[in-house]
Scaffold this motif. Structure first.
Motif, PDB file in Angstrom:
ATOM      1  N   LEU A  18      38.861  13.958  44.827  1.00 36.60           N
ATOM      2  CA  LEU A  18      39.865  12.909  44.661  1.00 36.60           C
ATOM      3  C   LEU A  18      41.082  13.437  43.911  1.00 36.60           C
ATOM      4  N   GLY A  19      41.165  14.753  43.818  1.00 33.43           N
ATOM      5  CA  GLY A  19      42.309  15.343  43.131  1.00 33.43           C
ATOM      6  C   GLY A  19      42.212  15.288  41.628  1.00 33.43           C
ATOM      7  N   GLY A  20      40.999  15.055  41.112  1.00 32.78           N
ATOM      8  CA  GLY A  20      40.806  15.048  39.661  1.00 32.78           C
ATOM      9  C   GLY A  20      41.196  13.760  38.972  1.00 32.78           C
ATOM     10  N   VAL A  21      41.418  12.674  39.718  1.00 26.41           N
ATOM     11  CA  VAL A  21      41.786  11.410  39.077  1.00 26.41           C
ATOM     12  C   VAL A  21      40.578  10.819  38.336  1.00 26.41           C
ATOM     13  N   ASP A  22      40.824   9.806  37.551  1.00 27.67           N
ATOM     14  CA  ASP A  22      39.770   9.116  36.805  1.00 27.67           C
ATOM     15  C   ASP A  22      38.993   8.228  37.786  1.00 27.67           C
ATOM     16  N   LYS A  23      38.005   8.811  38.464  1.00 27.69           N
ATOM     17  CA  LYS A  23      37.319   8.077  39.529  1.00 27.69           C
ATOM     18  C   LYS A  23      36.671   6.781  39.046  1.00 27.69           C
ATOM     19  N   PRO A  24      35.967   6.754  37.895  1.00 24.49           N
ATOM     20  CA  PRO A  24      35.354   5.479  37.489  1.00 24.49           C
ATOM     21  C   PRO A  24      36.360   4.346  37.303  1.00 24.49           C
ATOM     22  N   GLY A  25      37.637   4.700  37.089  1.00 21.90           N
ATOM     23  CA  GLY A  25      38.656   3.681  36.910  1.00 21.90           C
ATOM     24  C   GLY A  25      39.361   3.275  38.184  1.00 21.90           C
ATOM     25  N   VAL A  26      39.099   3.966  39.299  1.00 22.73           N
ATOM     26  CA  VAL A  26      39.721   3.579  40.569  1.00 22.73           C
ATOM     27  C   VAL A  26      39.236   2.188  40.958  1.00 22.73           C
ATOM     28  N   ARG A  27      40.142   1.355  41.402  1.00 25.98           N
ATOM     29  CA  ARG A  27      39.808  -0.036  41.688  1.00 25.98           C
ATOM     30  C   ARG A  27      39.452  -0.239  43.160  1.00 25.98           C
ATOM     31  N   VAL A  28      38.398  -0.992  43.366  1.00 24.58           N
ATOM     32  CA  VAL A  28      37.990  -1.438  44.695  1.00 24.58           C
ATOM     33  C   VAL A  28      37.808  -2.950  44.606  1.00 24.58           C
ATOM     34  N   VAL A 152      19.055   4.687  36.263  1.00 20.88           N
ATOM     35  CA  VAL A 152      20.068   5.740  36.286  1.00 20.88           C
ATOM     36  C   VAL A 152      20.968   5.532  37.502  1.00 20.88           C
ATOM     37  N   LEU A 153      22.270   5.450  37.242  1.00 22.71           N
ATOM     38  CA  LEU A 153      23.236   5.161  38.296  1.00 22.71           C
ATOM     39  C   LEU A 153      24.445   6.069  38.151  1.00 22.71           C
ATOM     40  N   SER A 154      25.075   6.375  39.266  1.00 20.26           N
ATOM     41  CA  SER A 154      26.398   6.988  39.206  1.00 20.26           C
ATOM     42  C   SER A 154      27.427   5.861  39.108  1.00 20.26           C
ATOM     43  N   ALA A 155      28.635   6.216  38.687  1.00 16.29           N
ATOM     44  CA  ALA A 155      29.655   5.204  38.414  1.00 16.29           C
ATOM     45  C   ALA A 155      30.539   4.896  39.612  1.00 16.29           C
ATOM     46  N   ASP A 156      30.136   5.370  40.804  1.00 21.42           N
ATOM     47  CA  ASP A 156      31.029   5.225  41.966  1.00 21.42           C
ATOM     48  C   ASP A 156      30.337   4.515  43.125  1.00 21.42           C
ATOM     49  N   LEU A 157      29.581   3.465  42.804  1.00 20.80           N
ATOM     50  CA  LEU A 157      28.793   2.741  43.806  1.00 20.80           C
ATOM     51  C   LEU A 157      29.364   1.333  43.978  1.00 20.80           C
ATOM     52  N   ASP A 247      33.442   9.525  47.090  1.00 19.89           N
ATOM     53  CA  ASP A 247      33.764  10.890  46.708  1.00 19.89           C
ATOM     54  C   ASP A 247      35.157  11.319  47.152  1.00 19.89           C
ATOM     55  N   THR A 248      35.724  10.638  48.153  1.00 20.80           N
ATOM     56  CA  THR A 248      37.025  11.020  48.704  1.00 20.80           C
ATOM     57  C   THR A 248      37.907   9.779  48.807  1.00 20.80           C
ATOM     58  N   THR A 254      37.598   3.169  52.874  1.00 24.24           N
ATOM     59  CA  THR A 254      36.522   2.483  53.594  1.00 24.24           C
ATOM     60  C   THR A 254      35.954   1.345  52.758  1.00 24.24           C
ATOM     61  N   ALA A 255      35.711   1.602  51.471  1.00 24.46           N
ATOM     62  CA  ALA A 255      35.165   0.564  50.591  1.00 24.46           C
ATOM     63  C   ALA A 255      36.123  -0.602  50.464  1.00 24.46           C
ATOM     64  N   ARG A 256      37.413  -0.307  50.309  1.00 28.95           N
ATOM     65  CA  ARG A 256      38.403  -1.376  50.157  1.00 28.95           C
ATOM     66  C   ARG A 256      38.505  -2.216  51.421  1.00 28.95           C
TER      67      ARG A 256
END
Length: 351
Positions: A18-28, A152-157, A247-248, A254-256
């Motif tokens: 994602l180019g190193g952005v703050d992925k957990p903060g990306v909004r969906v 246990v969870l990842s933050a991008d689900l 991840d991308t 797609t999620a949005r």
């Protein structure tokens, strides 16, 4: 499902794709990915997020693997360690000297995610008080004994929900000899970051890996699960997207798009609004939509939003006097709908 559980959310990856952005903060759907995951594990006795502190929808405790960026096994070890009673650093200081748990939940120090808007800032600070009251002790208290199970969870689900969490816990309950319950996706692949682990065996497996590999840095998660007795939980027909991770930027798009599908968009929007306003309220959308219809058809179209606003205001006043919020909304909506129907009847009588 009877098992009490704690939660560890891994939110410290580099997000290189994602180019190193703050992925957990990306909004969906208007909500940060991390906040969506925290909503799915809201039933946890305590929640530890492994990553850099940030504003969150509910209180959590923060920790970081050392050195940072050394992979998911090291991050999971840090999170599990932070759940130990009195663990040092489990609610360590923020950069301004305040407790990281308090600071991150109060909206201080919000960041932004490139191309995705504020990470979780802006209104997050304003809603923090409501979030803290709503979640109560969800962050956990230092010194209390940990739960038997660790989710246990990842933050991008973006599509994970509490129903899937409950299924995993129930599966672990049903298999006393099992040491972990892992979700498997539609292709049968294990999802070790959508899983519940028994706390004791998890710590044992981590210690064994540490000893065998002279540390945990950059080890694959499959080595961890290989050392545990695992029960696999296939994703159900309503959970096909539970393990969908972002991840991308294509995944984000797609999620949005998916949450704007006709069958999901209204629930997603209501949840986003409640989160933004700091509301913990079960909304009967059918009642409110019926009210809006009656006001629009029986009075005038602009009456629909104005009427629902007034119903919300009246419900809030009733709640101040002790009426349960959901009951207050239902009663105010009933009265307003009856008024709209009487109004329309008078017009019909007048011809």
């Amino acid at each position: 499902m009877t098992t009490a559980f704690d939660a560890v959310v891994l939110a410290g990856g580099a997000a290189r794709r994602l180019g190193g952005v703050d992925k957990p903060g990306v909004r969906v759907g208007g909500r940060a990915l991390l906040d969506r995951v925290l909503a799915a594990c809201a039933g946890a006795g305590r929640t530890v997020v492994v990553g850099d502190p940030r504003p969150t929808v509910r209180p959590v405790r923060w920790t970081r693997e050392q050195p940072a960026g050394t992979g998911p096994v090291a991050a999971l070890d840090a999170g599990a360690g932070a759940l130990r009673p009195g663990a040092p650093g489990s609610a360590g200081p923020g950069v301004d000297g305040t407790d990281a748990e308090t600071r991150a939940s109060s909206g201080a120090g919000a960041g932004t995610s490139a191309g995705a808007g504020p990470a979780a800032g802006g209104p997050a600070g304003a809603r923090a008080g409501a979030g803290a009251a709503r979640a109560g002790a969800g962050a956990g208290a230092v010194g209390l004994p940990g739960a038997e199970a660790v989710l246990v969870l990842s933050a991008d689900l973006p599509f994970l929900d509490e129903a899937t969490v409950h299924r995993l816990l129930a599966a672990l309950d049903a298999e006393p000899e099992a040491e972990a319950a892992l979700l498997t996706d539609a292709d049968g692949r294990d999802q070790p970051l959508v899983a519940v682990y028994r706390a004791g065996p998890l710590r044992r497996a981590l210690d064994e890996l540490r000893n065998a590999h002279d540390g945990l840095g950059n080890l694959p998660l499959r080595l961890l699960t290989a050392g545990l007795r695992v029960v696999r939980v296939p994703a159900g027909p309503d959970e096909a997207s539970a393990s969908f991770d972002c991840d991308t930027w294509e995944d984000i798009a797609t999620a949005r798009a998916r949450i704007r599908d006709h069958g999901a968009v209204l629930d997603e929007w209501i949840t986003a609004v409640k989160t933004e306003l700091g509301l913990d309220l079960d909304v009967d959308t059918g009642v409110l939509l019926d009210l809006a219809r009656d006001a629009a058809h029986g009075v005038a179209r602009p009456a629909a939003p104005l009427t629902t606003f007034l119903v919300g205001y009246a419900a809030a006043k009733a709640a101040e006097d002790g009426t349960a919020p959901a009951e207050a909304v239902a009663e105010a909506a009933r009265k307003a709908a009856a008024l709209a129907q009487r109004w329309a009847a008078e017009q019909d009588e007048a011809g």
